[in-house]
Design a protein around this motif. Structure first.
Motif: not given
Length: 423
Positions: A76-81, A210-214, A219-224
């Motif tokens: 759970l913490s991994g997803i939140l982090a 590097l350019k990142q989603d603010k 950012h999480l959704v883009a990774t998953v």
């Protein structure tokens, strides 16, 4: 390392770095020591199982829940982090989660009842479960792919060192004082580690350029949602399942089914760990020299053979039990080290932290499910022996065969990006 390394994780430059600088040696040792305390906190539950269950008057099922509670909270913490993992200096993240992990371990040390221990495992998992992903992101940021096998080999010797030094020492403390002393010792080591990280480690913040989603959620959704990452996530999930199914019940199985006296348990962990300390760096070098996937194939074959032998053991001598454990850990290390090195080449530089956090989360969640599944498969007889333990071995073999095929396609993807046939 330079910003160029961040931009080109799969580098094939003519003037490639061949060795480690003094600071890199210090950093690898520091990360390995941090991993040592994290892994020790988790695996100490396995050998303590034979002591904890009668001490707290709990069943094998309740003990399995205590083990899986760490995994579920860590998942759970991994997803939140994950959404925030690439937005901060990785050194600060490491310190934050490490302090929380230490406080959770302190709660375990002070526990007098099963429910307080369960709460302590949950808190420890919430913080400790993320640390492995931060360590992996740091390694990926600072070391090029052709050196990562060696780095992973040294960092993963923390697992072996926890067996050689930590588990026997923990069992000694538990047998001569109480199981509480084991967790108090880990707290002491963790405080030392916090001080070293704070004063000796340099910031790891090149990824912030590097350019990142603010938006952390985006950012999480883009990774998953990145299709290239799906297979790597699946491999990570399956690799964790087997280990979590066998490990929590290994001490109870060794004592009650294999017939090894509990006073000899430290000897088994000591000898297995000594061999693993030597094996880890050798496997890392082999994966860099001969290829990550060929080394992984060897590890899978060794794991399948030894898991089948181990889970079917009857009463054997101490020497035989040690030999089987040693060879099984050789197989496990030969899977774990090259797979981590290979998968580390998958994510883009701007998503390494979130990718590692999601991977760690899936690893912990699948491990927790594996532990619960194992508890459902086995049953404990009045004399303490475990029934149907061999069925766990069959599940581990099945997941290993699936990961063998899946990892081929992961290797193919990385090799194509690197312009090679094998990496």
């Amino acid at each position: 390392m330079t910003e160029q390394t961040l931009a080109a994780p799969i580098d094939d430059q003519p003037d490639r770095q061949r060795g480690f600088s003094r600071y890199q040696v210090l950093l690898v040792a520091l990360l390995a020591f941090a991993q040592f305390t994290i892994i020790l906190d988790f695996i100490i539950m396995s050998p303590l199982g034979a002591i904890l269950m009668p001490s707290l008057d709990i069943t094998a099922g309740q003990f399995g829940v205590a083990v899986s509670a760490y995994a579920f909270s860590a998942g759970l913490s991994g997803i939140l982090a994950a959404g925030f993992a690439d937005r901060f200096d990785r050194k600060r993240l490491l310190l934050f989660f490490y302090v929380g992990f230490t406080l959770g371990t302190l709660l375990c040390a002070a526990a007098q009842t099963y429910h307080v221990l369960l709460l302590g495992r949950i808190v420890t998992g919430l913080f400790g479960g993320v640390i492995g992903s931060v360590v992996l992101a740091i390694v990926t940021d600072l070391f090029p792919l052709h050196l990562r096998g060696r780095v992973m080999g040294f960092v993963q010797t923390a697992f072996a060192a926890s067996q050689v030094l930590g588990v026997p020492a923990g069992l000694f403390l538990a047998n001569h004082w109480s199981w509480h002393a084991c967790f108090f010792a880990i707290v002491g080591l963790s405080i030392v580690t916090i001080a070293i990280i704070a004063f000796a480690m340099e910031p790891v913040d090149a990824h912030l350029k590097l350019k990142q989603d603010k938006n952390p959620f985006h950012h999480l959704v883009a990774t998953v949602g990145e299709p290239r990452y799906t297979l790597a996530f699946a491999v990570t999930t399956l690799l964790a399942t087997g280990g979590y199914m066998i490990m929590p019940y290994s001490s109870a199985f060794t004592v009650n089914n294999v017939g090894i006296d509990i006073v000899h348990l430290p000897t088994i962990y000591l000898v297995s760990g000594l061999f693993s300390i030597v094996t880890g760096p050798l496997v890392g070098r082999a994966s860099d020299a001969f290829g990550k996937y060929p080394t992984f194939v060897f590890g899978c074959a060794m794991t399948i053979v030894m898991v089948l032998i181990y889970t079917h053991l009857g009463h054997v001598s101490l020497a035989t039990a040690i030999a089987v454990n040693v060879l099984m850990f050789v197989g496990i290390f030969s899977r774990m080290i090259p797979s981590q090195a290979l998968i580390s080449a998958i994510p883009d530089p701007s998503q390494r932290g979130s990718f590692s956090a999601v991977s760690a989360s899936l690893q912990q969640l699948s491990g927790g499910l594996g532990s619960v599944l194992a508890a459902a498969i086995i049953s404990q007889q009045p004399d303490g022996s475990l029934l149907h333990f061999e069925r766990i071995g069959y599940v581990v073999v099945a997941t290993t065969l699936i990961t063998l095929v899946a990892m081929y396609f992961v290797q193919k993807s990385v090799a194509e990006r690197a312009g090679k046939s094998v990496v």
